[in-house]
Design a protein around this motif. Structure first.
Motif, PDB file in Angstrom:
ATOM      1  N   ALA A  58       0.822  -1.214   0.000  1.00  0.00           N
ATOM      2  CA  ALA A  58       0.000   0.000   0.000  1.00  0.00           C
ATOM      3  C   ALA A  58       0.857   1.266   0.000  1.00  0.00           C
ATOM      4  N   GLY A  59       2.181   1.116  -0.056  1.00  0.00           N
ATOM      5  CA  GLY A  59       3.061   2.291  -0.047  1.00  0.00           C
ATOM      6  C   GLY A  59       3.117   2.981   1.304  1.00  0.00           C
ATOM      7  N   GLN A  60       2.769   2.232   2.353  1.00  0.00           N
ATOM      8  CA  GLN A  60       2.807   2.821   3.692  1.00  0.00           C
ATOM      9  C   GLN A  60       4.204   2.668   4.304  1.00  0.00           C
ATOM     10  N   PRO A  61       4.533   3.570   5.255  1.00  0.00           N
ATOM     11  CA  PRO A  61       5.889   3.561   5.815  1.00  0.00           C
ATOM     12  C   PRO A  61       6.174   2.328   6.667  1.00  0.00           C
ATOM     13  N   VAL A  62       7.360   1.756   6.473  1.00  0.00           N
ATOM     14  CA  VAL A  62       7.818   0.590   7.233  1.00  0.00           C
ATOM     15  C   VAL A  62       9.234   0.899   7.718  1.00  0.00           C
ATOM     16  N   VAL A  63       9.547   0.478   8.943  1.00  0.00           N
ATOM     17  CA  VAL A  63      10.907   0.641   9.475  1.00  0.00           C
ATOM     18  C   VAL A  63      11.457  -0.725   9.877  1.00  0.00           C
ATOM     19  N   ALA A  64      12.610  -1.073   9.343  1.00  0.00           N
ATOM     20  CA  ALA A  64      13.277  -2.323   9.715  1.00  0.00           C
ATOM     21  C   ALA A  64      14.049  -2.135  11.020  1.00  0.00           C
ATOM     22  N   LEU A  65      14.128  -3.204  11.795  1.00  0.00           N
ATOM     23  CA  LEU A  65      14.895  -3.210  13.052  1.00  0.00           C
ATOM     24  C   LEU A  65      15.808  -4.420  13.050  1.00  0.00           C
ATOM     25  N   GLU A  66      16.978  -4.273  13.656  1.00  0.00           N
ATOM     26  CA  GLU A  66      17.922  -5.399  13.697  1.00  0.00           C
ATOM     27  C   GLU A  66      17.655  -6.276  14.919  1.00  0.00           C
TER      28      GLU A  66
ATOM     29  N   ARG B 298      19.264  -9.578  29.149  1.00  0.00           N
ATOM     30  CA  ARG B 298      17.871  -9.916  29.464  1.00  0.00           C
ATOM     31  C   ARG B 298      17.492  -9.266  30.793  1.00  0.00           C
ATOM     32  N   PRO B 299      16.279  -8.847  31.034  1.00  0.00           N
ATOM     33  CA  PRO B 299      15.131  -8.850  30.120  1.00  0.00           C
ATOM     34  C   PRO B 299      15.012  -7.551  29.333  1.00  0.00           C
ATOM     35  N   HIS B 300      16.050  -6.656  29.491  1.00  0.00           N
ATOM     36  CA  HIS B 300      15.988  -5.355  28.813  1.00  0.00           C
ATOM     37  C   HIS B 300      15.923  -5.543  27.305  1.00  0.00           C
ATOM     38  N   ASN B 301      16.547  -6.616  26.811  1.00  0.00           N
ATOM     39  CA  ASN B 301      16.594  -6.810  25.363  1.00  0.00           C
ATOM     40  C   ASN B 301      15.186  -6.976  24.782  1.00  0.00           C
ATOM     41  N   TYR B 302      14.396  -7.858  25.406  1.00  0.00           N
ATOM     42  CA  TYR B 302      13.031  -8.070  24.897  1.00  0.00           C
ATOM     43  C   TYR B 302      12.179  -6.809  25.072  1.00  0.00           C
ATOM     44  N   GLU B 303      12.298  -6.202  26.263  1.00  0.00           N
ATOM     45  CA  GLU B 303      11.485  -5.000  26.536  1.00  0.00           C
ATOM     46  C   GLU B 303      11.836  -3.874  25.559  1.00  0.00           C
ATOM     47  N   THR B 304      13.108  -3.720  25.277  1.00  0.00           N
ATOM     48  CA  THR B 304      13.526  -2.652  24.357  1.00  0.00           C
ATOM     49  C   THR B 304      13.022  -2.935  22.941  1.00  0.00           C
ATOM     50  N   ALA B 305      13.087  -4.194  22.541  1.00  0.00           N
ATOM     51  CA  ALA B 305      12.579  -4.559  21.209  1.00  0.00           C
ATOM     52  C   ALA B 305      11.107  -4.171  21.093  1.00  0.00           C
TER      53      ALA B 305
ATOM     54  N   GLN C  51       9.530  -1.881  22.926  1.00  0.00           N
ATOM     55  CA  GLN C  51       9.405  -0.408  22.984  1.00  0.00           C
ATOM     56  C   GLN C  51       9.740   0.230  21.644  1.00  0.00           C
ATOM     57  N   MET C  52      10.745  -0.310  20.961  1.00  0.00           N
ATOM     58  CA  MET C  52      11.103   0.249  19.646  1.00  0.00           C
ATOM     59  C   MET C  52       9.950   0.046  18.668  1.00  0.00           C
ATOM     60  N   GLU C  53       9.362  -1.138  18.700  1.00  0.00           N
ATOM     61  CA  GLU C  53       8.236  -1.391  17.797  1.00  0.00           C
ATOM     62  C   GLU C  53       7.066  -0.461  18.124  1.00  0.00           C
ATOM     63  N   ALA C  54       6.822  -0.250  19.428  1.00  0.00           N
ATOM     64  CA  ALA C  54       5.706   0.623  19.827  1.00  0.00           C
ATOM     65  C   ALA C  54       5.956   2.059  19.373  1.00  0.00           C
ATOM     66  N   ALA C  55       7.202   2.526  19.494  1.00  0.00           N
ATOM     67  CA  ALA C  55       7.526   3.903  19.084  1.00  0.00           C
ATOM     68  C   ALA C  55       7.291   4.080  17.582  1.00  0.00           C
ATOM     69  N   ILE C  56       7.600   3.045  16.814  1.00  0.00           N
ATOM     70  CA  ILE C  56       7.401   3.107  15.358  1.00  0.00           C
ATOM     71  C   ILE C  56       5.907   3.166  15.030  1.00  0.00           C
TER      72      ILE C  56
ATOM     73  N   VAL D 273      21.407   4.618  28.561  1.00  0.00           N
ATOM     74  CA  VAL D 273      21.556   5.451  27.364  1.00  0.00           C
ATOM     75  C   VAL D 273      21.275   4.615  26.124  1.00  0.00           C
ATOM     76  N   ASN D 274      21.843   3.399  26.108  1.00  0.00           N
ATOM     77  CA  ASN D 274      21.679   2.538  24.936  1.00  0.00           C
ATOM     78  C   ASN D 274      20.188   2.295  24.658  1.00  0.00           C
ATOM     79  N   ILE D 275      19.440   1.980  25.697  1.00  0.00           N
ATOM     80  CA  ILE D 275      18.003   1.731  25.523  1.00  0.00           C
ATOM     81  C   ILE D 275      17.287   3.004  25.072  1.00  0.00           C
ATOM     82  N   GLY D 276      17.610   4.113  25.726  1.00  0.00           N
ATOM     83  CA  GLY D 276      16.957   5.391  25.387  1.00  0.00           C
ATOM     84  C   GLY D 276      17.201   5.798  23.948  1.00  0.00           C
ATOM     85  N   LEU D 277      18.423   5.627  23.492  1.00  0.00           N
ATOM     86  CA  LEU D 277      18.719   6.058  22.119  1.00  0.00           C
ATOM     87  C   LEU D 277      18.108   5.105  21.095  1.00  0.00           C
ATOM     88  N   LEU D 278      18.010   3.840  21.434  1.00  0.00           N
ATOM     89  CA  LEU D 278      17.384   2.892  20.505  1.00  0.00           C
ATOM     90  C   LEU D 278      15.925   3.261  20.264  1.00  0.00           C
TER      91      LEU D 278
END
Ligand code: PSU
Ligand code: MN
Length: 309
Positions: free
Chosen positions: A19-27, A37-44, A46-51, A281-286
């Motif tokens: 549909a030509g809608q915006p998509v953002v890839a994450l690593e 752990r468990p920051h890794n899952y939570e951050t993943a 949070q990044m998806e939610a921010a997008i 900082v790492n989590i915040g900037l991600l």
């Protein structure tokens, strides 16, 4: 074997792309090897939610039984966060992980490749790999990937454990424009500034999108790097980061850590030395980078649909 045999694009991601809608890839290396752990899952999450909040669709990339998945579901995110023995997949590792039907987490280079294959233009991460300090022969595969693969990468510069002047020289040679998002200097990941100038400053997602679009409309291949300083309330003083990185590098050398284990080791050690503040900082900037990447993806999608024929 056709590419569709090893690339699985999740339905919500495919629908948005169609549909030509915006998509953002994450690593996913940052999930599997970069954060504890468990920051890794939570951050993943949070990044998806921010997008999503910014109006785009997130597409986290990982490998499951040798299938490249673009748009991991919650089970897959959990697996990337909690499973043992996950291969770190950069350009060189795809053939091995695919043929052996392995579980894998993609680096910046690996994620750019998958995003490009899927037709995703924007990718958010923490810090790109670069030229390692004290060993100018240890050059992350992220750098040649930025040179050749046409995906815009939003990051907080290169990780502070790297040789930043040499990393910028490489990007210049490779023809990768380095933009400072709200800054005139290249951010230093945990610290706001490296003191090194960027190629130009941009102050809005639209400005960044216009430059990205101009590069690709000219037919120039490769990335545009959008660098964003870490959130001001979390950023660490440059001298403190420097001292922590130097100590971590000494420890790595004493322990004989090399190759693709070096980056995860240094990140974890710096976090210990800074009593977890580098992790914050790492989590915040991600999360911040995910949001800005989504805003840029929204602008790129708008410009695309508005293009007069
Ligand atoms: N950014 C982070 N944490 C990470 C990484 C980036 O905030 O763990 C990962 C990325 O996946 C990047 C990789 O591609 O580190 C670089 O590893 P190497 O230096 O071995 O190429
Ligand atoms: Mn390396």
């Amino acid at each position: 074997m056709p590419i569709t045999d090893y690339l699985t694009i999740a339905p919500p991601v495919q629908e948005a792309l169609d549909a030509g809608q915006p998509v953002v890839a994450l690593e996913s290396t940052v999930i599997s090897h970069g954060l504890p752990r468990p920051h890794n899952y939570e951050t993943a999450r949070q990044m998806e939610a921010a997008i999503r909040e910014a109006g785009a669709v997130p597409a986290t990339v990982g490998l499951f039984h040798g299938q490249i998945v673009v748009g991991c579901n919650d089970d897959q995110l959990r697996t990337l966060a909690y499973a043992e023995n996950i291969r770190k997949v950069s350009r060189r590792d795809f053939p091995i992980a695919i043929a052996r039907r392995e579980l894998g987490a993609t680096t910046v280079a690996g994620t750019m490749i998958a995003a490009y294959l899927a037709g995703i233009q924007v990718f958010a991460t923490g810090g790109i790999g670069g030229v390692h300090r004290g060993d100018a022969d240890d050059v992350s595969a992220d750098l040649p990937e930025l040179a050749m693969t046409s995906v815009a990468v939003v990051c907080a510069g290169a990780k502070a454990i790297l040789d930043l002047p040499r990393t910028l020289e490489y990007l210049e040679t490779a023809g990768v424009p380095v933009l400072g998002y709200g800054t005139d200097t290249f951010p230093a990941f945990y610290a706001a500034s490296s003191g090194l100038p960027v190629d130009t400053r941009v102050d809005s997602p639209a400005e960044a999108a216009a430059i990205i679009r101009a590069k690709w409309e000219m037919g120039l291949q490769g990335a545009v790097l959008v660098t964003v300083p870490p959130p001001a309330d979390l950023a660490l003083p440059a001298e403190e980061v420097e001292a922590a990185v130097e100590a971590a590098m000494r420890d790595a050398s004493v322990s004989g850590v090399t190759g693709n284990a070096l980056t995860p080791y240094l990140l974890a050690r710096v976090s210990e030395i800074t009593a977890g503040r580098s992790l914050e900082v790492n989590i915040g900037l991600l999360v911040q980078n995910a949001r800005i990447a989504a805003q840029i993806a929204v602008q790129l999608a708008d410009q695309t649909t508005q293009t007069p024929s």
